[in-house]
Design a protein around this motif. Structure first.
Motif, short mmCIF file in Angstrom:
data_model
loop_
_atom_site.label_atom_id
_atom_site.label_comp_id
_atom_site.label_asym_id
_atom_site.label_seq_id
_atom_site.Cartn_x
_atom_site.Cartn_y
_atom_site.Cartn_z
N ILE A 87 -57.21 -7.00 -14.59
CA ILE A 87 -57.84 -7.18 -15.91
C ILE A 87 -56.76 -7.21 -16.99
CG2 ILE A 87 -59.32 -6.08 -17.64
CD1 ILE A 87 -61.02 -5.07 -15.21
N ILE A 88 -55.83 -6.27 -16.93
CA ILE A 88 -54.75 -6.24 -17.92
C ILE A 88 -53.86 -7.47 -17.76
CG2 ILE A 88 -52.67 -4.98 -18.64
CD1 ILE A 88 -54.30 -2.39 -18.13
N GLY A 89 -53.59 -7.88 -16.53
CA GLY A 89 -52.80 -9.09 -16.31
C GLY A 89 -53.49 -10.31 -16.91
N ALA A 90 -54.81 -10.42 -16.70
CA ALA A 90 -55.57 -11.55 -17.24
C ALA A 90 -55.53 -11.57 -18.77
CB ALA A 90 -57.02 -11.49 -16.75
N LEU A 91 -55.72 -10.42 -19.38
CA LEU A 91 -55.67 -10.34 -20.85
C LEU A 91 -54.28 -10.67 -21.37
CD1 LEU A 91 -57.80 -7.10 -21.39
CD2 LEU A 91 -58.47 -9.46 -21.93
N MET A 92 -53.27 -10.19 -20.69
CA MET A 92 -51.89 -10.45 -21.10
C MET A 92 -51.56 -11.94 -20.98
SD MET A 92 -48.44 -8.65 -19.67
CE MET A 92 -48.24 -9.65 -18.21
N VAL A 134 -45.98 -33.58 -22.93
CA VAL A 134 -44.74 -32.92 -23.36
C VAL A 134 -45.08 -31.65 -24.14
CG1 VAL A 134 -42.69 -33.15 -24.81
CG2 VAL A 134 -43.36 -35.03 -23.29
N THR A 135 -46.05 -31.75 -25.04
CA THR A 135 -46.48 -30.57 -25.81
C THR A 135 -47.04 -29.51 -24.89
OG1 THR A 135 -46.97 -31.99 -27.69
CG2 THR A 135 -47.90 -29.78 -27.73
N PHE A 136 -47.81 -29.93 -23.88
CA PHE A 136 -48.35 -28.99 -22.90
C PHE A 136 -47.20 -28.28 -22.18
CE2 PHE A 136 -49.42 -28.21 -18.42
CZ PHE A 136 -50.40 -27.26 -18.59
N PHE A 137 -46.22 -29.04 -21.71
CA PHE A 137 -45.08 -28.46 -21.01
C PHE A 137 -44.36 -27.44 -21.90
CE2 PHE A 137 -40.55 -28.47 -19.90
CZ PHE A 137 -40.63 -28.03 -18.59
N GLN A 138 -44.13 -27.80 -23.16
CA GLN A 138 -43.45 -26.89 -24.09
C GLN A 138 -44.28 -25.62 -24.32
OE1 GLN A 138 -43.06 -29.60 -27.38
NE2 GLN A 138 -41.00 -30.24 -26.77
N THR A 139 -45.59 -25.79 -24.41
CA THR A 139 -46.46 -24.63 -24.63
C THR A 139 -46.44 -23.69 -23.44
OG1 THR A 139 -47.88 -25.99 -26.04
CG2 THR A 139 -48.82 -23.92 -25.23
N VAL A 140 -46.53 -24.25 -22.23
CA VAL A 140 -46.48 -23.43 -21.01
C VAL A 140 -45.13 -22.72 -20.92
CG1 VAL A 140 -46.42 -23.53 -18.48
CG2 VAL A 140 -48.21 -24.73 -19.73
N LEU A 141 -44.07 -23.43 -21.22
CA LEU A 141 -42.73 -22.85 -21.17
C LEU A 141 -42.62 -21.68 -22.15
CD1 LEU A 141 -40.10 -23.43 -19.64
CD2 LEU A 141 -39.38 -24.81 -21.59
N LEU A 142 -43.09 -21.87 -23.38
CA LEU A 142 -43.04 -20.80 -24.38
C LEU A 142 -43.93 -19.63 -23.96
CD1 LEU A 142 -42.20 -19.58 -27.08
CD2 LEU A 142 -44.04 -20.90 -28.17
N ALA A 143 -45.12 -19.93 -23.46
CA ALA A 143 -46.04 -18.86 -23.05
C ALA A 143 -45.42 -18.01 -21.94
CB ALA A 143 -47.37 -19.46 -22.59
N CYS A 190 -50.83 -14.39 -24.13
CA CYS A 190 -49.54 -15.08 -24.30
C CYS A 190 -49.75 -16.58 -24.47
CB CYS A 190 -48.62 -14.79 -23.12
SG CYS A 190 -48.02 -13.08 -23.08
N ALA A 191 -50.71 -17.15 -23.75
CA ALA A 191 -51.02 -18.58 -23.89
C ALA A 191 -51.55 -18.88 -25.29
CB ALA A 191 -52.03 -19.01 -22.83
N VAL A 192 -52.48 -18.06 -25.76
CA VAL A 192 -53.04 -18.26 -27.10
C VAL A 192 -51.95 -18.13 -28.16
CG1 VAL A 192 -54.62 -17.26 -28.82
CG2 VAL A 192 -55.40 -17.62 -26.46
N LEU A 193 -51.06 -17.17 -27.99
CA LEU A 193 -49.94 -17.00 -28.92
C LEU A 193 -49.04 -18.23 -28.92
CD1 LEU A 193 -48.35 -15.24 -30.90
CD2 LEU A 193 -47.23 -14.16 -28.93
N ALA A 194 -48.69 -18.73 -27.75
CA ALA A 194 -47.84 -19.93 -27.66
C ALA A 194 -48.52 -21.14 -28.28
CB ALA A 194 -47.47 -20.20 -26.20
N ILE A 195 -49.81 -21.30 -28.03
CA ILE A 195 -50.56 -22.42 -28.62
C ILE A 195 -50.55 -22.29 -30.15
CG2 ILE A 195 -52.89 -23.40 -28.88
CD1 ILE A 195 -53.31 -22.61 -25.84
N ILE A 228 -42.69 -15.75 -23.20
CA ILE A 228 -43.24 -14.53 -23.82
C ILE A 228 -43.76 -13.58 -22.74
CG2 ILE A 228 -45.06 -13.62 -25.33
CD1 ILE A 228 -44.96 -16.42 -26.78
N GLU A 229 -44.49 -14.13 -21.79
CA GLU A 229 -45.17 -13.31 -20.78
C GLU A 229 -44.22 -12.63 -19.80
OE1 GLU A 229 -46.72 -12.52 -16.82
OE2 GLU A 229 -45.52 -14.28 -17.30
#
Length: 173
Positions: free
Chosen positions: A153-158, A57-66, A162-167, A69-70
């Motif tokens: 490269i920019i897509g990968a960094l973005m 559930v936490t994983f799902f919420q994190t992916v959703l938030l990421a 966004c994932a790190v920010l959501a986590i 943002i993205e």
């Protein structure tokens, strides 16, 4: 400086994009590219949420938030830069028809790295295969002719950012 970066990016594109590769190579690149289309992310996140208990559930919420943002960031940057795809301005034919006309940033790369980063947080044992997959999705976008290297490269960094920010916002998975 900007002109030199664009010149280098275009040279890298032509070094990587070779439309006369064998059918097995084209098939592999198209499959890698399609694996980053996005539908798979939803299915896997829902399955994780359902079968993995609280962590799922936490994983799902994190992916959703990421992705919350993205996606807006992706659309703002895509329209701000309005970089025409190489297949539309360099007289080369791509192996597939892109869904829109601009290339920077790569949405496939952003999505793949976002999802891989979230999954690595939950399943660290899968780090290497996830990195290989995300790199494959990103590279495939250049090799099928729809993105320049800097786009991916920019897509990968973005996406990973966004994932790190959501986590960070929701806490560790």
């Amino acid at each position: 400086m900007k002109a030199q970066i664009i010149k280098l990016d275009t040279a890298l594109y032509f070094a990587l994009y070779k439309p006369k590769r064998g059918p097995w190579f084209k098939w592999l690149m198209l499959m890698l590219s399609k694996s980053g289309n996005g539908g798979l992310y939803v299915v896997l996140a829902l399955l994780n949420g359902y079968f993995m208990g609280k962590v799922g559930v936490t994983f799902f919420q994190t992916v959703l938030l990421a992705f919350a943002i993205e996606r807006p960031l992706y659309f703002v940057l895509k329209n701000h830069f309005a970089r025409v795809r190489p297949c539309d301005c360099l007289a080369v034919k791509a192996m597939l028809t892109p869904s829109d006309k601009f290339s920077l940033p790569s949405g496939h790369s952003a999505g793949a790295w976002l999802y891989a980063t979230c999954l690595m947080e939950v399943y660290p044992v899968l780090t290497i295969p996830l990195i290989v997959w995300a790199m494959g999705v990103s590279l495939s976008r250049v090799l099928v002719g729809v993105h320049y290297p800097i786009d991916v490269i920019i897509g990968a960094l973005m996406g990973s950012g966004c994932a790190v920010l959501a986590i960070g916002i929701l806490g560790e998975l």
